[in-house]
Motif scaffolding. Structure first.
Motif, PDB file in Angstrom:
ATOM      1  N   GLY A   1       0.808  -1.212   0.000  1.00 47.75           N
ATOM      2  CA  GLY A   1       0.000   0.000   0.000  1.00 47.75           C
ATOM      3  C   GLY A   1       0.840   1.260   0.000  1.00 47.75           C
ATOM      4  O   GLY A   1       0.506   2.242  -0.671  1.00 47.75           O
TER       5      GLY A   1
ATOM      6  N   LEU B   1      -6.619   7.425  -7.415  1.00 45.71           N
ATOM      7  CA  LEU B   1      -7.111   6.086  -7.068  1.00 45.71           C
ATOM      8  C   LEU B   1      -6.007   5.242  -6.435  1.00 45.71           C
ATOM      9  O   LEU B   1      -6.253   4.505  -5.477  1.00 45.71           O
ATOM     10  CB  LEU B   1      -7.677   5.392  -8.312  1.00 45.71           C
ATOM     11  CG  LEU B   1      -9.007   5.943  -8.813  1.00 45.71           C
ATOM     12  CD1 LEU B   1      -9.384   5.309 -10.142  1.00 45.71           C
ATOM     13  CD2 LEU B   1     -10.102   5.734  -7.779  1.00 45.71           C
TER      14      LEU B   1
ATOM     15  N   MET C   1      -6.454   3.771  -2.736  1.00 45.29           N
ATOM     16  CA  MET C   1      -6.408   2.322  -2.518  1.00 45.29           C
ATOM     17  C   MET C   1      -5.137   1.912  -1.763  1.00 45.29           C
ATOM     18  O   MET C   1      -5.169   0.994  -0.945  1.00 45.29           O
ATOM     19  CB  MET C   1      -6.502   1.568  -3.844  1.00 45.29           C
ATOM     20  CG  MET C   1      -7.795   1.789  -4.568  1.00 45.29           C
ATOM     21  SD  MET C   1      -9.190   1.322  -3.534  1.00 45.29           S
ATOM     22  CE  MET C   1     -10.489   2.198  -4.321  1.00 45.29           C
TER      23      MET C   1
END
Length: 156
Positions: A9, A46, A50
């Motif tokens: 991430g 995005l 995310m």
């Protein structure tokens, strides 16, 4: 090796932030609300969103940063790398001659078959669906010119 969702991430969020920064100075198109930087900014946002969600999930699960799951042989790694590099070169060389739809279906079929070993029929079906979605998204929706090649009369 498997990395924590927090690590993945963080990398995704960093890539998203870099995309937003890199596309910030792209000029808008004449008489258009959006410009050349719109799509990279949307993708960057995005990725940032995310990636942030993955970081939260990884921290909540308290996963180790990285762990070895299985050994990858040197031969398998070299073959996978060669397949990807060869596919990129084949795409660049063959697309002007044959067109995007033919080249994309052929290369994706070969790659899906090589990596998943589930049968030629399934690989071909997934390649056709993926190529159609990519064509519709880029050529039709975003108006990105993709070479039609031999299928020009069929598609247009």
């Amino acid at each position: 090796m498997r990395t924590s969702d927090a690590v993945s991430g963080t990398m995704a969020a960093a890539l998203g932030a870099a995309l937003i920064v890199a596309s910030a100075d792209l000029s808008p198109l004449p008489r258009q609300v959006y410009g050349a930087g719109t799509f990279p900014k949307v993708v960057g946002a995005l990725l940032l969103l995310m990636g942030g969600l993955l970081v939260l999930k990884g921290l909540r699960q308290r996963q180790p940063w990285a762990r070895w799951t299985s050994k990858v042989t040197g031969r398998a790694f070299v073959l996978a790398l060669a397949a990807v590099v060869t596919s990129v070169i084949a795409y660049v060389v063959l697309t002007p001659l044959l067109g995007f739809p033919i080249v994309a279906v052929a290369l994706l079929t070969l790659l899906f078959r090589a990596y998943h070993r589930r049968g030629w029929g399934r690989a071909l079906l997934i390649a056709v669906i993926a190529t159609t979605v990519i064509w519709m998204l880029f050529a039709q929706l975003l108006h990105v010119p993709l070479e039609a090649g031999l299928l020009e009369r069929v598609l247009y």
